[in-house]
Write an enzyme that holds these catalytic residues in place. Structure first.
Site, PDB file in Angstrom:
ATOM      1  N   THR A 122      45.246  22.125  93.334  1.00 28.18           N
ATOM      2  CA  THR A 122      46.209  22.130  94.503  1.00 28.18           C
ATOM      3  C   THR A 122      45.657  20.737  94.545  1.00 28.18           C
ATOM      4  OG1 THR A 122      45.765  24.561  94.574  1.00 28.18           O
ATOM      5  CG2 THR A 122      47.061  23.238  96.614  1.00 28.18           C
ATOM      6  N   GLU A 151      48.379  27.091  90.409  1.00 28.24           N
ATOM      7  CA  GLU A 151      48.538  28.470  90.381  1.00 28.24           C
ATOM      8  C   GLU A 151      48.349  29.741  92.082  1.00 28.24           C
ATOM      9  OE1 GLU A 151      45.644  30.121  92.032  1.00 28.24           O
ATOM     10  OE2 GLU A 151      44.794  27.768  93.097  1.00 28.24           O
ATOM     11  N   GLY A 260      39.289  33.310 105.421  1.00 25.94           N
ATOM     12  CA  GLY A 260      38.287  32.356 104.836  1.00 25.94           C
ATOM     13  C   GLY A 260      38.863  31.920 103.238  1.00 25.94           C
ATOM     14  N   CYS A 263      41.022  28.915  99.415  1.00 25.75           N
ATOM     15  CA  CYS A 263      42.288  28.219  99.193  1.00 25.75           C
ATOM     16  C   CYS A 263      42.978  27.583 100.387  1.00 25.75           C
ATOM     17  CB  CYS A 263      43.836  29.279  98.518  1.00 25.75           C
ATOM     18  SG  CYS A 263      42.727  29.609  96.660  1.00 25.75           S
TER      19      CYS A 263
END
Length: 446
Positions: A122, A151, A260, A263
């Site tokens: 990411t 993803e 949490g 990501c």
């Protein structure tokens, strides 16, 4: 097709294993000798249901291997995926691209034939163009393309998400790269799963926008939960009522102690930082980040109220420390805010989690680890449910209440109800977004 996967963390390992199950020849690369040795023994370094068995299956089939040698992995590969970490950078909240750019430079120095360099990590908008510049600078003669392939894997359901995705997003600049990516994902295309082909920047933005939106839904329902507590409404009924609207949907509308994981915290901060850099503050996202931290603190206030205003000298049992069930991941878990507050207030904290102990022992010094919920609650003044593992969903509440010093339950995942707690003999019950109850203790049997 031969594929090289750089990085055997959560994203890289799951992706590499699943690509090999598609029938591709996959070589996973990592710089950590211990991790590679573990993988070669057939063991995975993370907890993800079904991953180890699928990995062993494809290793035995000769489609999956692991190595420290990047040059050998790249040789003959048509695509090289970069799946290294992009942690939040200290000080400014931006994603740290150090590992991504280092991987790109190494690929450039070692590659000889045409290949597509695919960013699976990411990364902020514009990163893939930086990757292209880095590769071109390191090896001006190399024939290559870059692609963005973010993803969308949920921890605990990653294999299902990879094999049956809502969509696959592919950002490319050339038809040649698009064809390579289409070949990689051909098994999904043949089963009519959506393959969304975009430019590089749009693919990068889709990932951040999706996670920010989901984080917003969670934070919204948690704010509504606080309002329900003040007005007498029931957040579970409210969630059900609004979730039936097809424009809203029922997913990510479960009230709790805040989001949490690996990501949402990282990606919301990165998106906010991108907005600041281009002079367009992401006001909703910035508010979501702030409100989510406030929700965790509000949970501490709930527990303090249940403990009559002081944690000092109290014994508190905690069920679950991972940020969600079916994972061992504790990154930004609510437990990392709530449990230190209990310890700091003078409480003795007893903890159990099916998979969280390995990470938790280092992250939560001072707690006492036990095997199950019943040992966590023995002689406790308060029992707190922080993670909704399946094994916590059907507890013998009467047995627990009998064994507690003072039977009080903080159900921060709304697994049970006030009615369940009353019938079991609890003297106090608190959940999220629903009415609590209190009654004077009448004494406990041993």
């Amino acid at each position: 097709m031969k594929i090289a996967m750089i990085g055997t963390g959560y994203v890289g390992l799951v992706s590499g294993v699943c690509f090999s199950d598609f029938g591709h020849d996959v070589v996973c690369v990592d710089k950590d000798p211990e991790k590679i040795a573990m993988l070669e023994r057939g063991n995975v370094p993370i907890y993800e249901p079904g991953l180890e068995a699928l990995m062993v299956k494809n290793v035995e089939a000769g489609r999956l291997s692991f190595t420290l040698d990047l040059a050998a992995a790249i040789e003959g590969a048509e695509a090289v995926f970069i799946a290294v970490g992009t942690p939040t950078r200290r000080g400014d909240g931006h994603a740290d691209l150090t590992y991504v750019m280092a991987a790109a430079e190494e690929i450039a120095q070692l590659a000889k034939d045409y290949l597509v360099i695919v960013t699976k990590s990411t990364v902020p908008v514009g990163t893939n163009r930086q990757v292209k510049h880095t590769v071109r600078k390191a090896n001006p003669e190399l024939d290559f393309d870059v692609a963005s392939n973010p993803e969308f894997l949920r921890e605990g359901a990653a294999i299902e998400d990879f094999m049956k995705p809502d969509r696959v997003v592919v950002g490319v600049q050339s038809e040649r790269a698009a064809e390579v990516m289409a070949d990689i994902y051909r098994p999904l295309y043949l089963r009519d799963f959506p393959i969304v082909t975009t430019d590089l920047e749009s693919a990068e933005m889709i990932k951040y926008a999706a996670n920010a939106f989901l984080a917003t839904k969670i934070t919204f329902i948690n704010e509504i939960a606080a309002l329900c507590e003040r007005t007498g409404a029931n957040v579970k009924q409210v969630s059900h009522g609004i979730g039936l609207d097809g424009r809203i949907g029922n997913k990510f509308l479960h009230a709790g102690p805040g989001y949490g994981g690996s990501c949402f915290p990282k990606d919301t901060k990165a998106l906010a930082r991108i907005g600041q850099e281009v002079g367009l503050p992401m006001q909703i996202t910035e508010t979501v980040i702030s409100v989510n931290e406030g929700i965790k603190r509000r949970m501490i206030d709930k527990l303090l109220d249940l403990c009559d205003g002081s944690f000092n000298g109290k014994t508190i049992g905690v069920l679950g420390v991972t940020f969600k069930p079916n994972t061992d991941d504790m990154r930004d878990a609510p437990a990392l805010t709530i449990i230190p507050a209990l310890l700091g207030g003078g409480a003795k904290v007893r903890v159990t989690d099916p998979q969280g102990r390995h990470e938790g022992e280092a992250l939560l010094p001072g707690v006492h680890w036990v095997e199950d919920a019943y040992k966590a609650s023995h002689n406790a003044d308060l029992l707190v449910i922080l993670t909704e593992w399946n094994e916590f969903r059907a507890l013998d509440l009467k047995r627990i209440a009998r064994k507690m010093a003072t039977p009080r339950l903080a159900d921060l995942r709304n697994i049970y109800s006030a009615r369940d707690a009353k019938r079991a003999g609890f003297v106090a019950y608190e959940s999220v977004g629903r009415a609590p109850f209190r009654r004077k203790p009448t004494g406990n049997a041993d």
